[in-house]
Design a protein around this motif. Structure first.
Motif, mmCIF file in Angstrom:
data_model
loop_
_atom_site.group_PDB
_atom_site.id
_atom_site.type_symbol
_atom_site.label_atom_id
_atom_site.label_comp_id
_atom_site.label_asym_id
_atom_site.label_seq_id
_atom_site.Cartn_x
_atom_site.Cartn_y
_atom_site.Cartn_z
ATOM 1 N N TYR A 1 -7.636 0.473 -6.427
ATOM 2 C CA TYR A 1 -8.303 0.258 -5.150
ATOM 3 C C TYR A 1 -9.679 0.905 -5.126
ATOM 4 C CZ TYR A 1 -3.663 -1.181 -3.619
ATOM 5 O OH TYR A 1 -2.461 -1.805 -3.507
ATOM 6 N N MET B 1 0.828 -1.197 0.000
ATOM 7 C CA MET B 1 0.000 0.000 0.000
ATOM 8 C C MET B 1 0.869 1.257 0.000
ATOM 9 S SD MET B 1 -2.829 1.574 -0.006
ATOM 10 C CE MET B 1 -3.810 0.073 -0.039
ATOM 11 N N LEU C 1 -5.058 6.410 -5.421
ATOM 12 C CA LEU C 1 -5.493 5.067 -5.043
ATOM 13 C C LEU C 1 -6.443 4.469 -6.073
ATOM 14 C CD1 LEU C 1 -6.009 5.669 -1.227
ATOM 15 C CD2 LEU C 1 -4.221 4.281 -2.276
ATOM 16 N N SER D 1 -9.391 -4.097 -3.393
ATOM 17 C CA SER D 1 -9.823 -4.039 -1.997
ATOM 18 C C SER D 1 -10.132 -2.605 -1.595
ATOM 19 C CB SER D 1 -8.755 -4.632 -1.079
ATOM 20 O OG SER D 1 -7.554 -3.895 -1.165
ATOM 21 N N ARG D 2 -10.832 -2.471 -0.485
ATOM 22 C CA ARG D 2 -11.287 -1.148 -0.062
ATOM 23 C C ARG D 2 -10.231 -0.466 0.807
ATOM 24 N NH1 ARG D 2 -16.268 0.091 -0.805
ATOM 25 N NH2 ARG D 2 -16.887 -2.106 -0.648
ATOM 26 N N VAL D 3 -9.956 0.796 0.499
ATOM 27 C CA VAL D 3 -9.035 1.622 1.281
ATOM 28 C C VAL D 3 -9.839 2.748 1.914
ATOM 29 C CG1 VAL D 3 -6.971 3.065 1.238
ATOM 30 C CG2 VAL D 3 -7.144 1.104 -0.298
ATOM 31 N N ASN E 1 -5.620 -6.103 -5.053
ATOM 32 C CA ASN E 1 -6.215 -5.233 -6.049
ATOM 33 C C ASN E 1 -7.731 -5.258 -5.920
ATOM 34 O OD1 ASN E 1 -6.331 -3.602 -8.437
ATOM 35 N ND2 ASN E 1 -6.983 -5.444 -9.544
#
Length: 720
Positions: free
Chosen positions: A629, A609, A624, A655-657, A653
């Motif tokens: 993301y 990240m 992002l 996924s939630r940020v 790849n």
């Protein structure tokens, strides 16, 4: 006697009395003088009434401060940090002089102070003003509750840069975990014991507990003589005993595969809501644990979720394994010379003593050869093998495979399990995994004899430890000797391939194009208060796989207990973990370093990240999003003050940020969020969230865009 004589006598007597008195005074004076001289000599020697004056003086004038030892690190197979020593900070404000003449800076502009702090603390400005204006006029300093504690160094530094008068910090030793959920029960948990200089971090679970002595190190101290005001005496020199920092624990865990396993486990948990799950990927040739997880799990950093499952299910939970035990039954029968694949038997049921034992398909498949018993997972066929071997031979092999005793894996509180062999019925049922209680680690150890061509391996989670003094202790490959012949192991693995490839096999869900897979499925009944539980989902489902079956490198064992959303077969549910994880493991083996992050046919690449903290909100969102993301923003501020996952953490790849901005916190739209995403939101905001139902979030008690309240209570999300 005349008068003159009497006068002479009186004078003579008086003179004598004076002489006697003088001598007496002289004697007393000499005695007192001698006593004083003696006393002076004793005191000069440093003792009074056996009391060491020198020691007392030093004690009264010596100040000792503790030098805290830094707790050692836990790292993965590549040396990447999993757990390391850290500090957290608590903020407080001085609003009135602490004592007369105190020149400490006080909060002078409460309005500005509240405005600035609201940018970095999960508190609104008006709530901070309430803290800064306490009702009691005697209050001299205030804290800000849980919102003002456990602050990271980055947040502390950001606030310090503002140079707000009256704002101060205290620091506490803590533990920093690079990933939130990462083999949590295996890595373990710590707690702080004591306060102030006496505070120490102690491991209470997992590797943190097992290697606590090595990780803790040893505190040092500094001693110096001071005056009444606490200043060091110019004639003295400080004496320092340096702290010895803790050592390092090197695990066998591959972070790439571990993080992917956690993601797969979370998806299956959200979709099918099993009460418990475990999954372990082991190197089939060395016994090294590559990835291990369980559900329920908990956050390593915050401890959230620990109340749902205190135990390390991999070593502490003993259960009936069901049909996966048939791997060992077939191995024992072949190895002892009691397996005739062309012998026919009547399937469906069999009488053992006064008890009738049944196949999972009670009507059976008619009269079939023993060669089909393993493929069909026939209980009756396994009982037939146990009877052909004889109870003593079967019992001998059960003990050789390590059941009923601990494996010795480096995890605390390992359960030895139990082996019931009291009568003919229990002897027979152990052949298909009932009447014997095992642990996950025991099953992995026993199955390794098949994957490793007959030589059984001890499962291990540690490769080595390095103590503070440089002493290296290696935990290499350990064998338990040859349990079965190499030819036997190969025959059993061929039978496992048939479970996947044959039309009559129970493992068709695990078939993978281009991959040589052998498995054994299991369905174990769960004992209740009045016998075994009934119902389609009241089982412990499991699968053990060896890949590639001809020469296994990986042994994967998954268990799933009582899925509540029984929308697919148990095999299909577990295949959603099995197949992607095996695909990634094989891809990592075959790919170059550059291709190692591209691992599955599902476009589930992963990377470290990037850091977006302190960047503008718009720039962070753009960066992002372009990296692939899914970005969610908490708050309407123009600057990012926190992010989850944190910089450097491996993230998949798509996924939630989550980004926390300065200013008051506002609620994002959580529609379609998984439970793990909701947990991230709880962590970054410090609020209590609850997800009702199973699946993905579909409704929320606070509308998107609304302010998240500072008051207590739980914010509820509904899932379907």
């Amino acid at each position: 006697m005349n008068k003159q004589s009497k006068q002479r006598f009186s004078k003579s007597r008086l003179r004598m009395n004076r002489q006697v008195f003088g001598v007496l005074i002289l004697v007393i004076t000499l005695v007192v003088f001698c006593v004083f001289v003696y006393r002076f000599c004793v005191i000069s020697g440093g003792y009074v009434d056996a009391h060491n004056l020198k020691k007392s003086r030093l004690t009264q004038e010596t100040r000792t401060s503790v030098l805290q030892a830094q707790r050692g690190s836990i790292v993965d197979a590549n040396g990447n940090t999993i757990a390391t020593a850290s500090k957290t900070y608590s903020i407080y404000a001085v609003i009135r002089p602490l004592y007369s003449g105190d020149k400490e800076k006080l909060v002078t502009d409460k309005e500005r102070t509240a405005t600035e702090l609201a940018k970095y603390l999960p508190l609104a400005k008006d709530k901070i003003l309430v803290y800064l204006n306490p009702t009691s006029k005697k209050t001299k300093q205030v804290e800000f509750g849980s919102a003002g504690s456990g602050l990271s160094l980055a947040i502390k530094q950001q606030i310090s840069k503002l140079k707000l008068p009256g704002i101060h910090f205290t620091s506490e030793s803590s533990r920093l975990y690079e990933d939130d959920i990462f083999a949590s029960h295996v890595i373990g948990q710590t707690t702080v014991k004591g306060t102030g200089d006496d505070a120490t971090i102690v491991g209470t679970m997992g590797l943190e507990k097992y290697f606590n002595s090595l990780l803790s190190g040893k505190n040092g101290h500094t001693s110096s003589q001071v005056d009444n005001y606490g200043y060091q005496l110019s004639t003295s020199k400080a004496q320092t005993v340096a702290a010895k920092n803790g050592g390092t624990v090197y695990t066998t865990i591959n972070s790439n595969l571990q993080n992917y396993l956690e993601s797969l486990m979370s998806n299956v948990q959200t979709e099918y809501d099993p009460k418990e799950m475990t999954a372990v990927l082991m190197n089939a040739k060395t016994g090294a644990i590559i990835a291990a997880s369980q559900r329920p799990t908990f956050s390593l950093q915050t401890g959230d979720g620990i109340s749902d499952m205190w135990r390390d299910a991999l070593v502490q939970d003993a259960y009936e394994p069901g049909s996966v035990m048939k791997i060992m039954t077939l191995s024992a029968a072949i190895n002892s010379g009691h397996y005739n694949p062309n012998e026919y038997y009547q399937s469906g049921s069999i009488q053992v003593g006064d008890t009738t034992l049944y196949d999972w398909n009670r009507s059976g498949w008619g009269t079939i050869p023993l060669s089909e018993a393993f493929t069909r997972s026939s209980n009756v066929g396994m009982v037939k093998l146990e009877e052909d071997m004889g109870s003593s031979t079967w019992h001998h092999y059960l003990k050789k495979f390590g059941f009923g005793k601990k494996t010795g894996v480096t995890l605390p509180s390992e359960n030895p399990g139990t082996l019931s062999f009291s009568n003919s019925t229990t002897q027979a049922t152990t052949a298909y995994g009932q009447g014997v209680n095992v642990t996950v680690m025991q099953m992995l150890q026993a199955m390794s004899a098949v994957s490793n061509n007959g030589v059984m391996l001890k499962p291990r989670i540690i490769s080595k430890t390095v103590a503070a003094n440089g002493t290296v202790t290696k935990y290499g490959k350990q064998t338990e000797g040859r349990i079965i012949k190499s030819s036997t192991a190969k025959d059993v693995r061929k039978a496992m391939v048939q479970v996947v490839q044959s039309d009559i096999g129970t493992g068709g869900a695990y078939k993978m194009d281009g991959v040589d897979v052998g498995v054994k499925t299991g369905t174990a009944q769960i004992a209740g208060n009045n016998g075994y539980l009934t119902g389609a989902s009241n089982y412990i489902f499991s699968v053990a796989g060896m890949v590639p079956s001809k020469n296994p490198k990986y042994l994967l064992y998954i268990t799933m207990k009582q899925p509540q959303n029984y929308t697919k077969s148990a095999e299909e549910m577990m295949a959603e973990i099995f197949k992607p994880l095996i695909t990634r493991a094989l891809a990592l083996d075959a790919a170059s370093d550059d291709a190692a992050n591209t691992t599955t046919t599902e476009d589930t690449t992963s990377a470290k990240m990037v850091a977006v903290t302190n960047k503008s909100t718009s720039a962070a969102q753009s960066e992002l999003t372009n990296a692939g993301y899914n970005v969610a923003t908490v708050g309407t501020g123009s600057k990012v003050v926190q992010q989850l996952p944190v910089a450097g953490q491996t993230a998949l790849n798509g996924s939630r940020v989550l980004l926390l901005t300065n200013g008051a916190m506002t609620m994002p739209d959580v529609s379609g969020w998984s439970k793990s995403d909701v947990l991230k939101l709880a962590q970054i905001t410090g609020k209590k969230f609850k997800l009702k139902g199973s699946g993905y979030a579909s409704a929320q008690s606070i509308k998107a865009g609304a302010l998240i309240p500072d008051t207590g209570g739980t914010i509820t999300f509904t899932a379907q």
